[in-house]
Scaffold this motif. Sequence first.
Motif, PDB file in Angstrom:
ATOM      1  N   HIS A 134       0.854  -1.205   0.000  1.00 19.23           N
ATOM      2  CA  HIS A 134       0.000   0.000   0.000  1.00 19.23           C
ATOM      3  C   HIS A 134       0.880   1.241   0.000  1.00 19.23           C
ATOM      4  CE1 HIS A 134       1.013  -0.481   4.268  1.00 19.23           C
ATOM      5  NE2 HIS A 134       0.833   0.835   4.363  1.00 19.23           N
ATOM      6  N   ASP A 136       0.923   5.182   1.827  1.00 19.86           N
ATOM      7  CA  ASP A 136       0.304   5.973   2.886  1.00 19.86           C
ATOM      8  C   ASP A 136      -0.038   7.322   2.281  1.00 19.86           C
ATOM      9  OD1 ASP A 136       1.483   3.789   4.275  1.00 19.86           O
ATOM     10  OD2 ASP A 136       1.315   4.953   6.110  1.00 19.86           O
ATOM     11  N   HIS A 190       4.686  -0.236   0.073  1.00 21.62           N
ATOM     12  CA  HIS A 190       5.352  -1.030   1.102  1.00 21.62           C
ATOM     13  C   HIS A 190       4.347  -1.979   1.735  1.00 21.62           C
ATOM     14  CE1 HIS A 190       3.642   2.532   2.966  1.00 21.62           C
ATOM     15  NE2 HIS A 190       3.463   1.805   4.045  1.00 21.62           N
ATOM     16  N   ARG A 213       2.713  10.159  12.129  1.00 19.65           N
ATOM     17  CA  ARG A 213       2.411  10.946  10.940  1.00 19.65           C
ATOM     18  C   ARG A 213       1.914  12.335  11.315  1.00 19.65           C
ATOM     19  NH1 ARG A 213      -0.030   6.484   8.149  1.00 19.65           N
ATOM     20  NH2 ARG A 213       1.086   4.647   8.849  1.00 19.65           N
TER      21      ARG A 213
HETATM   22 FE    FE Z   1       2.064   2.136   5.581  1.00 20.43          FE
END
Ligand code: FE
Length: 216
Positions: A134, A136, A190, A213
């Motif tokens: 996926h 992010d 990743h 994040r």
């Molecule tokens: Fe991730």
Amino acid sequence: MTLDLFDNPPQTGGRQVLGPQSCVLRGLALPMEHVLVEAIASIERVSPFRHMVTPGGFTMSVALSNCGDLGWTTDASGYRYTSIDPLTQEPWPAMPAAFRQLVQEATLAAGFEGFDPDACLLNRYRPGARMSLHQDKNERDLTQPIVSVSLGIPATFLFGGLRRKDPAQRVPLLHGDVVVWGGVDRMRYHGIVPLKEAAHPLLGAQRINFTFRKAG
Ligand code: FE
Ligand code: MD6
């Protein structure tokens, strides 16, 4: 004999370069392991780990929780960050001071100073759990890096390219390792290959990964 197997070996206490703006800081979290495990236990008491459902209708093999002002969630209607835990209908627990301390050390070592995360997603893997490839991309400001900490049993991290089909490096992630990535590497695909059966002295048969994040 071929040497290419040894081009990018794991190191202890060192920095393994994954890309132009991504690296693994080997064992950076080790000196704080007990404090971090305690902090995770307190988070879990407020917002327990739970198996969420993807918009495609699949129940994730990884169990999730969050701390900080915003938490990442998924359900039938999509992926998003929320300030309220949908399970408890209360705010996510605060980000522990030890977490912030570790982020400071990691971003300093990796050259991403000034990172001020407002979200921390915790992933709990039992043997057999995996995370498919996926990107992010639910965070508002994609110029901000991500800091990712691994505790517990080992995992193999797949670090691919900007297209899903690009070849992926296989990177072992061990208890105490911290991955930092951003900039030109921020949108790389990743994932995590299914975890092997194992037991860790501190955490038993599980791996806890938590990622910081700037989401809002
Ligand atoms: Fe991730
Ligand atoms: C994991 N990590 O290590 C899954 N995402 O269990 C991630 O999905 C991840 O490690 C963004 C940045 C760093 C990560």
